[in-house]
Design an enzyme around this catalytic site. Structure first.
Site, PDB file in Angstrom:
ATOM      1  N   ASP A 259       0.839  -1.202   0.000  1.00 25.31           N
ATOM      2  CA  ASP A 259       0.000   0.000   0.000  1.00 25.31           C
ATOM      3  C   ASP A 259       0.873   1.250   0.000  1.00 25.31           C
ATOM      4  O   ASP A 259       1.651   1.462   0.932  1.00 25.31           O
ATOM      5  CB  ASP A 259      -0.893  -0.037   1.243  1.00 25.31           C
ATOM      6  CG  ASP A 259      -1.820   1.154   1.369  1.00 25.31           C
ATOM      7  OD1 ASP A 259      -1.826   2.012   0.466  1.00 25.31           O
ATOM      8  OD2 ASP A 259      -2.551   1.213   2.373  1.00 25.31           O
ATOM      9  N   GLY A 285      -2.268  -4.493  -1.992  1.00 17.57           N
ATOM     10  CA  GLY A 285      -2.252  -3.063  -1.782  1.00 17.57           C
ATOM     11  C   GLY A 285      -3.227  -2.573  -0.728  1.00 17.57           C
ATOM     12  O   GLY A 285      -3.529  -3.276   0.245  1.00 17.57           O
ATOM     13  N   HIS A 286      -3.752  -1.365  -0.952  1.00 14.24           N
ATOM     14  CA  HIS A 286      -4.562  -0.647   0.033  1.00 14.24           C
ATOM     15  C   HIS A 286      -5.859  -1.384   0.372  1.00 14.24           C
ATOM     16  O   HIS A 286      -6.196  -1.567   1.535  1.00 14.24           O
ATOM     17  CB  HIS A 286      -4.869   0.744  -0.532  1.00 14.24           C
ATOM     18  CG  HIS A 286      -5.532   1.678   0.420  1.00 14.24           C
ATOM     19  ND1 HIS A 286      -4.935   2.116   1.581  1.00 14.24           N
ATOM     20  CD2 HIS A 286      -6.755   2.278   0.376  1.00 14.24           C
ATOM     21  CE1 HIS A 286      -5.754   2.945   2.212  1.00 14.24           C
ATOM     22  NE2 HIS A 286      -6.864   3.060   1.513  1.00 14.24           N
ATOM     23  N   PHE A 287      -6.604  -1.802  -0.662  1.00 12.43           N
ATOM     24  CA  PHE A 287      -7.881  -2.480  -0.442  1.00 12.43           C
ATOM     25  C   PHE A 287      -7.671  -3.996  -0.461  1.00 12.43           C
ATOM     26  O   PHE A 287      -8.095  -4.697  -1.382  1.00 12.43           O
ATOM     27  CB  PHE A 287      -8.905  -2.041  -1.492  1.00 12.43           C
ATOM     28  CG  PHE A 287      -9.413  -0.641  -1.285  1.00 12.43           C
ATOM     29  CD1 PHE A 287     -10.371  -0.368  -0.319  1.00 12.43           C
ATOM     30  CD2 PHE A 287      -8.921   0.415  -2.033  1.00 12.43           C
ATOM     31  CE1 PHE A 287     -10.845   0.924  -0.112  1.00 12.43           C
ATOM     32  CE2 PHE A 287      -9.381   1.709  -1.850  1.00 12.43           C
ATOM     33  CZ  PHE A 287     -10.349   1.967  -0.885  1.00 12.43           C
TER      34      PHE A 287
END
Length: 310
Positions: A259, A285-287
């Site tokens: 992320d 990553g982020h999600f």
């Protein structure tokens, strides 16, 4: 006679589903909180451990749709949308303070009205400062923390925060304009796909749905107000650390290591303040739920069982 028999069959199945933890369909409802319609998703027996799911920017409870279905046999899951996000009311800025303090207040009141007094918190992105405010006020209610790219340490603020910090130092048209790129369609896609092993597995429905919400009148200004208020979260980090050390909630960290917004290094400092903390850095990553949802669900099951959360 046949109608009565069918009715009894349905009734018995309903009772079994409620009390035996059989999978239950997600329901979609609203709760009126301070004259605002707070939309929420809910699934699972209310006799099971409660897991409150707090979403991030710029999404909504939609991000938890698959996790809710996956865990509905074992837990009572409930995921509200904050005001101005998802399908909840979007009051005008002149009528509502778009701050993390106010979001936490609304969520706390929502849980009170729903009669949920004992629960674990799943916090992601914005969900962390919302959830940690609630935890700080009512630590006795929180059985455990599940942290997915939810930051509480300055080490965890990635490069994109340089633009936010410039805005915090000087909140003017130029610094606000520089932040609008995060919620363009391309900026949203970047958040969902950066750091993911195979971006083709991430549904574009995610960023198109978020973009649709952001296109509502005044929502851009709402997002910028929340960006500016994020500075208050950083100021509260030391207080949250004290609360962690004092109350020691069992904590599971499932973090998308790649992320760019909250990089994996942000997961490590939790070990400074928490004794019972389990960290899993995931190659995404982020999600992280979008491509590591099954893995995260498995970690939650194991963690709840190990810590006897019921």
């Amino acid at each position: 006679m046949k109608i009565l028999k069918n009715y009894l069959t349905v009734l018995i199945l309903s009772i079994i589903t409620t009390f035996s933890g059989f999978s239950q369909t997600t329901t979609y409802s609203t709760e009126v909180v301070d004259d605002l319609d707070i939309f929420y998703r809910e699934a699972g027996s209310k006799n099971k451990p409660a897991l409150v799911l707090l979403h991030g920017y710029p999404t909504s409870s939609f991000m938890f749709r698959n996790l809710i279905e996956e865990l509905s046999t074992e837990y009572h899951l409930i995921a509200p949308d904050y005001p101005g996000y998802g399908r909840s009311s979007q009051p005008a800025i002149k009528d509502f303070d778009y701050t993390f303090d106010n979001m936490a207040r609304i969520v706390e009141k929502f849980l009170d009205q729903k009669g949920i007094k004992k629960y674990s918190l799943y916090v992601m992105d914005y969900g962390a400062p919302v959830g940690y405010r609630i935890f700080s006020k009512h630590p006795e209610r929180v059985q455990a923390l599940i942290v997915q790219n939810g930051n509480a340490y300055e080490e965890g603020l990635g490069v994109p925060f340089d633009a936010l910090k410039a805005n915090w130092a000087n909140n003017n048209e130029e610094t606000r304009k520089a932040l609008e790129g995060f919620h363009t369609l391309g900026g949203l896609e970047w958040q969902y796909t950066t750091g993911v092993e195979d971006p083709s597995k991430i549904s574009p429905d995610n960023w198109y749905l978020d973009y649709q919400h952001i296109q509502r009148p005044e929502n851009n200004e709402i997002q910028l107000a929340m960006f500016y208020d994020y500075r208050t979260n950083v100021a509260l980090y030391p207080e949250w650390h004290k609360k962690f050390r004092k109350h020691q909630p069992p904590t599971l960290i499932v973090w998308g290591e790649n992320d760019p917004i909250f990089p994996g290094i942000g997961a490590v400092p939790y070990k400074r303040d928490l004794n019972n903390v389990e960290i899993h850095l995931l190659n995404t990553g982020h999600f992280a739920l979008e491509d590591k949802g099954d893995e995260i669900a498995a970690y939650i099951r194991q963690f709840f069982k190990k810590n006897n959360i019921k």
